[in-house]
Design an enzyme around this catalytic site. Structure first.
Site, PDB file in Angstrom:
ATOM      1  N   GLN A   1      -0.311  60.224  23.316  1.00 53.86           N
ATOM      2  CA  GLN A   1       0.839  59.366  23.071  1.00 53.86           C
ATOM      3  C   GLN A   1       0.866  58.963  21.794  1.00 53.86           C
ATOM      4  O   GLN A   1      -0.230  58.579  21.239  1.00 53.86           O
ATOM      5  CB  GLN A   1       1.020  58.209  24.084  1.00 53.86           C
ATOM      6  CG  GLN A   1       1.119  58.476  25.438  1.00 53.86           C
ATOM      7  CD  GLN A   1       2.485  58.942  25.957  1.00 53.86           C
ATOM      8  OE1 GLN A   1       3.685  58.709  25.209  1.00 53.86           O
ATOM      9  NE2 GLN A   1       2.569  59.730  26.907  1.00 53.86           N
TER      10      GLN A   1
ATOM     11  N   HIS B   1       6.700  62.765  14.202  1.00 53.97           N
ATOM     12  CA  HIS B   1       6.036  62.555  12.999  1.00 53.97           C
ATOM     13  C   HIS B   1       4.564  63.301  12.964  1.00 53.97           C
ATOM     14  O   HIS B   1       4.025  63.604  14.059  1.00 53.97           O
ATOM     15  CB  HIS B   1       5.928  61.044  12.466  1.00 53.97           C
ATOM     16  CG  HIS B   1       5.096  60.309  13.531  1.00 53.97           C
ATOM     17  ND1 HIS B   1       5.736  59.722  14.416  1.00 53.97           N
ATOM     18  CD2 HIS B   1       3.747  60.077  13.489  1.00 53.97           C
ATOM     19  CE1 HIS B   1       4.741  58.930  15.151  1.00 53.97           C
ATOM     20  NE2 HIS B   1       3.685  59.164  14.728  1.00 53.97           N
TER      21      HIS B   1
ATOM     22  N   HIS C   1       0.588  63.732  11.149  1.00 53.51           N
ATOM     23  CA  HIS C   1      -0.327  63.145  10.383  1.00 53.51           C
ATOM     24  C   HIS C   1      -0.960  64.265   9.461  1.00 53.51           C
ATOM     25  O   HIS C   1      -1.394  65.275  10.026  1.00 53.51           O
ATOM     26  CB  HIS C   1      -1.276  62.336  11.374  1.00 53.51           C
ATOM     27  CG  HIS C   1      -0.821  61.377  12.208  1.00 53.51           C
ATOM     28  ND1 HIS C   1      -1.235  60.188  12.103  1.00 53.51           N
ATOM     29  CD2 HIS C   1      -0.028  61.570  13.226  1.00 53.51           C
ATOM     30  CE1 HIS C   1      -0.379  59.383  13.105  1.00 53.51           C
ATOM     31  NE2 HIS C   1       0.124  60.381  13.807  1.00 53.51           N
TER      32      HIS C   1
ATOM     33  N   TYR D   1       7.929  56.503  18.862  1.00 54.17           N
ATOM     34  CA  TYR D   1       8.466  57.633  19.287  1.00 54.17           C
ATOM     35  C   TYR D   1       9.758  58.323  18.552  1.00 54.17           C
ATOM     36  O   TYR D   1      10.717  58.473  19.027  1.00 54.17           O
ATOM     37  CB  TYR D   1       9.106  57.321  20.855  1.00 54.17           C
ATOM     38  CG  TYR D   1       7.736  57.055  21.712  1.00 54.17           C
ATOM     39  CD1 TYR D   1       7.303  58.278  22.407  1.00 54.17           C
ATOM     40  CD2 TYR D   1       7.225  55.993  21.772  1.00 54.17           C
ATOM     41  CE1 TYR D   1       5.882  58.161  23.201  1.00 54.17           C
ATOM     42  CE2 TYR D   1       6.248  55.638  22.771  1.00 54.17           C
ATOM     43  CZ  TYR D   1       5.385  56.634  23.496  1.00 54.17           C
ATOM     44  OH  TYR D   1       4.429  56.687  24.217  1.00 54.17           O
ATOM     45  N   HIS D   2       9.263  58.710  17.476  1.00 57.97           N
ATOM     46  CA  HIS D   2      10.251  59.317  16.511  1.00 57.97           C
ATOM     47  C   HIS D   2       9.234  60.542  16.017  1.00 57.97           C
ATOM     48  O   HIS D   2       7.994  60.130  15.202  1.00 57.97           O
ATOM     49  CB  HIS D   2      10.624  58.491  15.533  1.00 57.97           C
ATOM     50  CG  HIS D   2      11.462  59.408  14.309  1.00 57.97           C
ATOM     51  ND1 HIS D   2      12.813  59.146  14.265  1.00 57.97           N
ATOM     52  CD2 HIS D   2      11.278  60.286  13.375  1.00 57.97           C
ATOM     53  CE1 HIS D   2      13.257  60.069  13.316  1.00 57.97           C
ATOM     54  NE2 HIS D   2      12.253  60.613  12.932  1.00 57.97           N
TER      55      HIS D   2
ATOM     56  N   HIS E   1       0.123  62.958  17.219  1.00 58.59           N
ATOM     57  CA  HIS E   1      -0.750  61.979  18.494  1.00 58.59           C
ATOM     58  C   HIS E   1       0.064  62.213  19.504  1.00 58.59           C
ATOM     59  O   HIS E   1       1.457  62.248  19.571  1.00 58.59           O
ATOM     60  CB  HIS E   1      -0.470  60.516  17.901  1.00 58.59           C
ATOM     61  CG  HIS E   1      -1.705  60.157  17.015  1.00 58.59           C
ATOM     62  ND1 HIS E   1      -1.637  59.046  16.188  1.00 58.59           N
ATOM     63  CD2 HIS E   1      -2.704  60.811  16.921  1.00 58.59           C
ATOM     64  CE1 HIS E   1      -2.825  59.093  15.573  1.00 58.59           C
ATOM     65  NE2 HIS E   1      -3.557  59.982  15.901  1.00 58.59           N
TER      66      HIS E   1
HETATM   67  N1  GTA Z   1       4.336  54.595   5.367  1.00 60.05           N
HETATM   68  O1  GTA Z   1       5.734  51.143   7.715  1.00 60.05           O
HETATM   69  C1  GTA Z   1       4.927  51.951   7.714  1.00 60.05           C
HETATM   70  C2  GTA Z   1       4.299  52.415   8.909  1.00 60.05           C
HETATM   71  N2  GTA Z   1       4.100  51.816  10.067  1.00 60.05           N
HETATM   72  C3  GTA Z   1       4.580  50.634  10.642  1.00 60.05           C
HETATM   73  C4  GTA Z   1       3.367  52.473  10.799  1.00 60.05           C
HETATM   74  N3  GTA Z   1       2.844  53.637   9.886  1.00 60.05           N
HETATM   75  C5  GTA Z   1       3.426  53.539   8.853  1.00 60.05           C
HETATM   76  N4  GTA Z   1       3.483  54.225   7.609  1.00 60.05           N
HETATM   77  C6  GTA Z   1       4.225  53.951   6.506  1.00 60.05           C
HETATM   78  N5  GTA Z   1       4.951  52.675   6.551  1.00 60.05           N
HETATM   79  O2  GTA Z   1      -0.362  56.559  11.087  1.00 60.05           O
HETATM   80  C7  GTA Z   1       1.909  54.913  10.182  1.00 60.05           C
HETATM   81  C8  GTA Z   1       0.627  54.337  10.973  1.00 60.05           C
HETATM   82  C9  GTA Z   1       0.315  55.597  11.703  1.00 60.05           C
HETATM   83  C10 GTA Z   1       1.645  56.336  11.841  1.00 60.05           C
HETATM   84  C11 GTA Z   1       2.314  56.403  13.266  1.00 60.05           C
HETATM   85  O3  GTA Z   1       2.712  55.585  11.030  1.00 60.05           O
HETATM   86  O4  GTA Z   1      -0.368  54.086  10.203  1.00 60.05           O
HETATM   87  P1  GTA Z   1       1.367  57.045  15.735  1.00 60.05           P
HETATM   88  O5  GTA Z   1       2.839  56.970  16.201  1.00 60.05           O
HETATM   89  O6  GTA Z   1       0.551  58.127  16.315  1.00 60.05           O
HETATM   90  O7  GTA Z   1       0.637  55.687  16.280  1.00 60.05           O
HETATM   91  O8  GTA Z   1       1.483  57.127  14.073  1.00 60.05           O
HETATM   92  P2  GTA Z   1      -0.929  55.089  15.770  1.00 60.05           P
HETATM   93  O9  GTA Z   1      -1.617  56.144  15.291  1.00 60.05           O
HETATM   94  O10 GTA Z   1      -1.255  54.487  16.953  1.00 60.05           O
HETATM   95  O11 GTA Z   1      -0.520  54.099  14.665  1.00 60.05           O
HETATM   96  P3  GTA Z   1      -1.321  52.942  14.218  1.00 60.05           P
HETATM   97  O12 GTA Z   1      -0.695  52.100  14.018  1.00 60.05           O
HETATM   98  O13 GTA Z   1      -1.897  53.877  12.874  1.00 60.05           O
HETATM   99  O14 GTA Z   1      -2.505  52.778  15.219  1.00 60.05           O
HETATM  100  C12 GTA Z   1      -3.865  53.469  15.256  1.00 60.05           C
HETATM  101  C13 GTA Z   1      -4.945  52.729  15.823  1.00 60.05           C
HETATM  102  O15 GTA Z   1      -5.698  53.076  14.362  1.00 60.05           O
HETATM  103  C14 GTA Z   1      -4.802  51.101  15.928  1.00 60.05           C
HETATM  104  O16 GTA Z   1      -4.738  50.895  17.377  1.00 60.05           O
HETATM  105  C15 GTA Z   1      -6.221  50.647  15.315  1.00 60.05           C
HETATM  106  O17 GTA Z   1      -7.033  50.155  16.280  1.00 60.05           O
HETATM  107  C16 GTA Z   1      -6.617  51.775  14.537  1.00 60.05           C
HETATM  108  N6  GTA Z   1      -6.589  51.506  13.109  1.00 60.05           N
HETATM  109  C17 GTA Z   1      -8.015  51.783  12.501  1.00 60.05           C
HETATM  110  N7  GTA Z   1      -7.913  51.521  10.991  1.00 60.05           N
HETATM  111  C18 GTA Z   1      -6.543  50.982  10.715  1.00 60.05           C
HETATM  112  C19 GTA Z   1      -6.159  50.389   9.652  1.00 60.05           C
HETATM  113  N8  GTA Z   1      -6.611  50.255   8.504  1.00 60.05           N
HETATM  114  N9  GTA Z   1      -5.036  49.967   9.701  1.00 60.05           N
HETATM  115  C20 GTA Z   1      -4.272  50.062  11.034  1.00 60.05           C
HETATM  116  N10 GTA Z   1      -4.720  50.386  12.281  1.00 60.05           N
HETATM  117  C21 GTA Z   1      -5.923  51.048  12.060  1.00 60.05           C
END
Ligand code: GTA
EC number: 3.6.1.59
Length: 324
Positions: free
Chosen positions: A257, A264, A266, A261-262, A255
């Site tokens: 942004q 990773h 998907h 910010y470490h 992703h």
């Molecule tokens: N195993 O503790 C964790 C953890 N955390 C805190 C985050 N992740 C974790 N995984 C493990 N343990 O895919 C995962 C997240 C994400 C990745 C970080 O790390 O699930 P990213 O830095 O590119 O950030 O990825 P991203 O994609 O924005 O993160 P996130 O939190 O998934 O948000 C994406 C958007 O998806 C949200 O804004 C939300 O609107 C949407 N969304 C849709 N479905 C969901 C759902 N089921 N749960 C959460 N968010 C969802």
């Protein structure tokens, strides 16, 4: 749908979780969910059967703290469908017309699970992240990154504690699917917390690299090619062995942004419309590798387009600089 012939490991995992098995203590103690007092709905999607909630929960000292709860209806499991259809109480007819009829089914509670994510205590940034908002496209040049974005992310971004807990084996140890332990070119692969691991149709794993100095795509250069190719090849291989899904059925991307910010990566099932796969956010790892092979400084030079939410302070920084 589902897990017909699902890998035995998925089933073993499920049994383990049903028994409360987890090495990081998940499942122990009373859940803060029991005291959740709803403040407002941050967003929802009828199509995705998901709702994002902001509420208050009392912490151990009795102080009221913010919490975010995400409720998501889970996909059907092929192995349970007969029980859903034949369950008690009997299906209730809603309408009937010629060959068409609709029913309401009330499956037994064990077939009616809701995947629930709790963020507690939640910061204002967490609450805003899940609040539905208008979004705006930004075109960030390499110079914009250095002058506007980098100072901003250095001053405020989500805590990386959960990432370090994984890398240091303090959390989610029993969930690790694969690890390459090299401090420079290695990574940990484990299920993303969005995936309930009950069926492979919505498979979602993340690879978290051991090196701690790479924040995002913008920090990558050709010196990271061994790391990136390891993640791609070894990650695909591990998923094929564990879940019987081949590389040609996986979407592997970063992703920009990101939220965290470490660096990773998907890994999602190709047939699953995972959140965050839109063209203004997802960058295929295979493309990233090729771009770096062509030009080591590719991601320091190029303009990257992405969307920001209306109240994102980074958007305001771009506006203040007259960039949008
Ligand atoms: N195993 O503790 C964790 C953890 N955390 C805190 C985050 N992740 C974790 N995984 C493990 N343990 O895919 C995962 C997240 C994400 C990745 C970080 O790390 O699930 P990213 O830095 O590119 O950030 O990825 P991203 O994609 O924005 O993160 P996130 O939190 O998934 O948000 C994406 C958007 O998806 C949200 O804004 C939300 O609107 C949407 N969304 C849709 N479905 C969901 C759902 N089921 N749960 C959460 N968010 C969802």
């Amino acid at each position: 749908m589902a897990e017909a012939g699902a890998p035995a490991c998925c089933k073993r995992k499920r049994e383990n979780e049903a028994n409360g098995g987890s090495q990081d203590g998940a499942g122990a103690g009373a859940s803060p969910l029991a005291g959740f007092q709803l403040q407002r709905v941050l967003g929802d999607s009828a199509r995705e059967k998901i709702i994002f909630l902001h509420g208050k929960v009392n912490d151990e000292s009795g102080s009221e703290r913010d919490a975010v709860v995400i409720l998501e209806k889970t996909p059907f499991l092929a192995e349970n469908i007969t029980d859903v259809l034949h369950g008690d109480p009997a299906p209730q007819l809603q309408m009937s017309n010629d060959v068409y009829s609709t029913y309401s089914l009330r499956p037994p509670s064990q077939l009616n699970e809701i995947k629930t994510t709790l963020i507690f205590p939640a910061t204002e940034k967490h609450i805003k992240k899940y609040l539905r908002q208008e979004v705006f496209l930004i075109q960030e040049t390499g110079e914009d990154y250095r002058n506007i974005t980098l100072p901003f992310i250095e001053s405020q971004s989500f805590s990386l504690q959960w990432v370090y807990n994984i890398l240091e084996k303090k959390a989610e140890l029993d969930r690790i699917v694969y690890e390459n332990p090299s401090p420079t070119d290695g990574f940990v692969l484990l299920p993303d917390f969005k995936w309930d691991q009950k069926q492979v149709d919505n498979l979602y794993l993340i690879a978290i690299c051991h090196i701690r100095t790479v924040k995002s795509l913008r920090d990558l250069s050709s010196e990271h090619l061994p790391l990136l190719t390891n993640i791609l090849n070894e990650g695909q291989d591990a998923i094929r062995k564990r879940y019987a899904i081949s590389g040609s059925h996986l979407r592997v991307y970063l992703h920009y942004q990101p939220s965290y910010y470490h660096l990773h990566v998907h890994f999602t099932a190709l047939g699953y419309d995972a959140p965050g796969t839109s063209v203004e956010r997802a960058h295929l790892l295979s493309d990233v590798i090729q771009n770096l092979q062509l030009d080591s400084q590719y991601y320091q030079k190029r303009t990257i387009t992405y969307a920001l939410r209306a109240d994102d302070p980074l958007l305001q920084k771009f506006r203040d600089a007259g960039k949008c």
